[in-house]
Enzyme design. Structure first.
Site, PDB file in Angstrom:
ATOM      1  CG  HIS A 168      -1.710   1.227   1.430  1.00  0.00           C
ATOM      2  ND1 HIS A 168      -1.450   2.149   2.421  1.00  0.00           N
ATOM      3  CD2 HIS A 168      -2.777   1.688   0.740  1.00  0.00           C
ATOM      4  CE1 HIS A 168      -2.348   3.133   2.340  1.00  0.00           C
ATOM      5  NE2 HIS A 168      -3.154   2.882   1.334  1.00  0.00           N
ATOM      6  CG  ASN A 169      -0.300   5.099   0.317  1.00  0.00           C
ATOM      7  OD1 ASN A 169      -0.984   5.064  -0.699  1.00  0.00           O
ATOM      8  ND2 ASN A 169      -0.683   5.720   1.407  1.00  0.00           N
TER       9      ASN A 169
ATOM     10  CG  ASP B 224      -1.997   8.615  -4.269  1.00  0.00           C
ATOM     11  OD1 ASP B 224      -2.772   9.086  -5.109  1.00  0.00           O
ATOM     12  OD2 ASP B 224      -2.138   8.751  -3.042  1.00  0.00           O
TER      13      ASP B 224
ATOM     14  CG  HIS C 173      -0.717  10.016   1.084  1.00  0.00           C
ATOM     15  ND1 HIS C 173      -0.819   9.861   2.447  1.00  0.00           N
ATOM     16  CD2 HIS C 173      -1.830   9.444   0.563  1.00  0.00           C
ATOM     17  CE1 HIS C 173      -1.935   9.216   2.725  1.00  0.00           C
ATOM     18  NE2 HIS C 173      -2.568   8.958   1.607  1.00  0.00           N
TER      19      HIS C 173
END
Length: 606
Positions: free
Chosen positions: A164-165, A192, A205
């Site tokens: 994730h991320n 992202d 982010h």
């Protein structure tokens, strides 16, 4: 042992020559540990030791009492093992039930360092110790270090290592973004994407102070490292916030950089009735993004000039694409329709550039409504992303939706991601989502801890390929599996672990004496009925873990502690057999070789 005499021709040796000699004997050691023992044997404080001092160090490192005792119990004369003695040991202690003298001789030839003993087909304590410390006696089976599972089943039949991320290396608010995250061998990575200057999309982010890196650089790094750890497909999960013009730029980079590696059409140019297998998608990169229109529309447009459309889709922050043409062939100007207005009744709409949408083939993101909606309307090539909080509600102890969750993951790829309030990049427990068959259980890889121990340990299996075949009861269409109701239904076993010793454990910073005098915690992670912990009062102890209901989902975590967790290792239960060494890693996941636990493990089917 002639090399000893060669090194000691001048009488004594220093620490550097001591280490050199240990390397010649192929003895694994920890430098700090050996240096400490060297000083202890250097009674004159001259920085030099004698031959006898070196032999004492050698015996301390290699001639461990527990191994000598085990050797002596099978040696008729306490000096050597004959092929028949060694074969008996293999059958009785290592569960090699078919071991014969031929197998014993092969081990003698491989591990016995003394020529005279090897020529007489005998194994000395030197050879026995080398065998017991070898990869053959590691907690992991040698064959599990290669891809051994059937890789020809649909993608949804596998657990897939997911992050994730991926671009973040610290927290979610002000930490740096870095390309390092895309070079770690994960099979599903998140990007992202946001509009950047000069029509170049950036990765960070959004709406935070995390630093920015360009989308192009991310794709270049992925291209360089995508298949170093595994030949099996990698999924790029795009959290796409870009405007249509910058989405076109994203598509251009994907096509120009990935070229033939990018999956841009179905295997047979028809809409699939089920997902292809990891084997069919070897060395391919899949784009996970929202798709405009249907896959059939994409296939119908193959070979045609693009009309420059931008399609409306339901609001989602993830998308995927796929396309088949070579680099540059798909780059046509996209004509943007007039801006789409927000409608309170219909929800926020986002625009997906057709060029990017065309690159989404087998991994089209679809908003999750409920299990019934997915069962009626979702296509096999569509997937869902579910936040941890919603996911936990769906598998709560009320169990209202748990069997439906299992049924859903049998049919569709399902990604789980951490809740937005985890600004410190902490992680949820991945086990509860593996228990219901979720394939893409995404964690913050930059944050060490139990959760990452579980993920790293789980995916050490099957050659570290990043793909693990799910148990049959999480693949069968008529499955009624419920992780909360498993008693005596899925081949339970009884497991016992005996902690025999620790080997070259590093000293603890928390210990006043700076000596490793640890406790060992043994944890089972699996379905709720199997979750348990045991703790030894001293390092030599037994840890009987009673019945394990679902061994196919169980993971064992051994944590060596000296007031706090210092070392950790994650083990796949299917790999446990008899006398074994458990390699240890630090809290940050760094190997502490040769530090290990020596254990005896046995289990039986109930």
């Amino acid at each position: 042992m002639d090399m000893i005499y060669d090194e000691f021709r001048e009488g004594k040796i220093n620490i550097d020559k001591t280490l050199k000699l240990l390397n010649k004997f192929e003895i694994s050691y920890d430098y700090v540990h050996v240096k400490k023992v060297f000083k202890k044997n250097d009674k004159q404080k001259s920085g030099l030791i004698t031959m006898e001092d070196f032999r004492a160090i050698y015996r301390m490192l290699l001639h461990r009492p527990e191994l000598v005792e085990l050797f002596s119990s099978y040696s008729a004369n306490k000096k050597v093992l004959s092929p028949s003695n060694l074969a008996e040991f293999l059958r009785k202690e290592q569960f090699e039930l078919n071991a014969n003298e031929g197998r014993a001789v092969s081990l003698i030839n491989r591990y016995e360092p003394i020529n005279e003993a090897r020529s007489q087909k005998e194994m000395t304590i030197e050879g026995f110790i080398r065998y017991m410390l070898s990869e053959e006696c590691s907690i992991f089976k040698v064959e599990n270090k290669m891809v051994y599972q059937d890789m020809n089943l649909p993608l949804c039949d596998y657990f897939i290592s997911s992050s994730h991320n991926t671009y973040l290396i610290q927290d979610q608010l002000i930490g740096p973004s870095h390309l390092w995250g895309y070079a770690k061998g994960c099979r599903c990575v998140e990007i992202d994407c946001w509009d950047g200057p000069n029509n170049e999309p950036v990765v960070y982010h959004g709406h935070t102070l995390t630093s920015k890196i360009t989308f192009q650089n991310v794709i270049n790094v992925i291209q360089k490292h995508a298949f170093e750890a595994s030949d099996y497909p990698i999924i790029l999960s795009l959290e796409n916030h870009c405007s249509p013009p910058q989405q076109e730029r994203m598509a251009a980079h994907l096509l120009d950089i990935f070229r033939d590696s990018l999956c841009t059409t179905t295997i047979d140019n028809t809409v699939p009735s089920e997902l292809p297998s990891p084997e069919q998608l070897k060395l391919k990169i899949l784009i996970k993004n929202k798709k405009a229109g249907s896959l059939q529309d994409t296939l119908n447009r193959r070979g045609q000039a693009y009309q420059g459309l931008t399609e409306e889709t339901e609001d989602t922050l993830e998308s995927e694409d796929e396309d088949e043409e070579g680099a540059g062939h798909m780059l046509k100007k996209v004509l943007i329709r007039k801006p789409i207005k927000k409608d309170k009744d219909k929800g926020h709409k986002v625009k997906v550039a057709l060029l990017l949408s065309e690159l989404v083939i087998y991994t089209a993101s679809r908003k999750f409504v409920n299990f019934e909606d997915s069962k009626e309307k979702q296509k096999c090539y569509q997937n869902n992303s579910i936040g941890e909080v919603k996911g936990q509600k769906l598998i709560s102890r009320t169990r209202i939706h748990t069997p439906d969750f299992v049924s859903h993951t049998i049919r569709f790829l399902t990604r789980i991601y951490p809740k937005g309030t985890r600004t410190d990049s902490s992680n949820y427990d991945p086990q509860e989502f593996w228990n219901v068959g979720s394939q893409l259980v995404a964690l913050n890889f930059q944050t060490p801890g139990v959760q990452m121990d579980l993920l790293i340990g789980k995916f050490l299996d099957n050659g570290g390929s990043g793909y693990l075949l799910k148990p049959e009861f999480l693949r069968r269409r008529d499955s009624a599996f419920d992780p909360f109701n498993v008693a005596d239904r899925y081949n339970p076993i009884t497991l016992t672990i005996k902690i025999i010793s620790g080997y070259q454990l590093p000293p603890s910073n928390l210990s006043k004496s700076n000596k490793a005098d640890p406790l060992v915690k043994i944890e089972i992670h699996g379905v709720p009925a199997d979750m348990t912990k045991r703790q030894t009062s001293v390092i030599k102890n037994n840890g009987k873990l009673n019945e394990i209901e679902i061994p196919d989902l169980a993971l064992i975590r051994l944590c060596v502690e000296d007031q706090m967790a210092v070392l950790a290792n994650e083990l796949a239960l299917a790999n446990l057999l008899c006398y074994r060494h458990v390699p240890l890693v630090s809290k940050l996941g760094v190997s502490l070789k040769p530090a290990s636990l020596f254990v005896y493990i046995w289990y039986f089917q109930q």
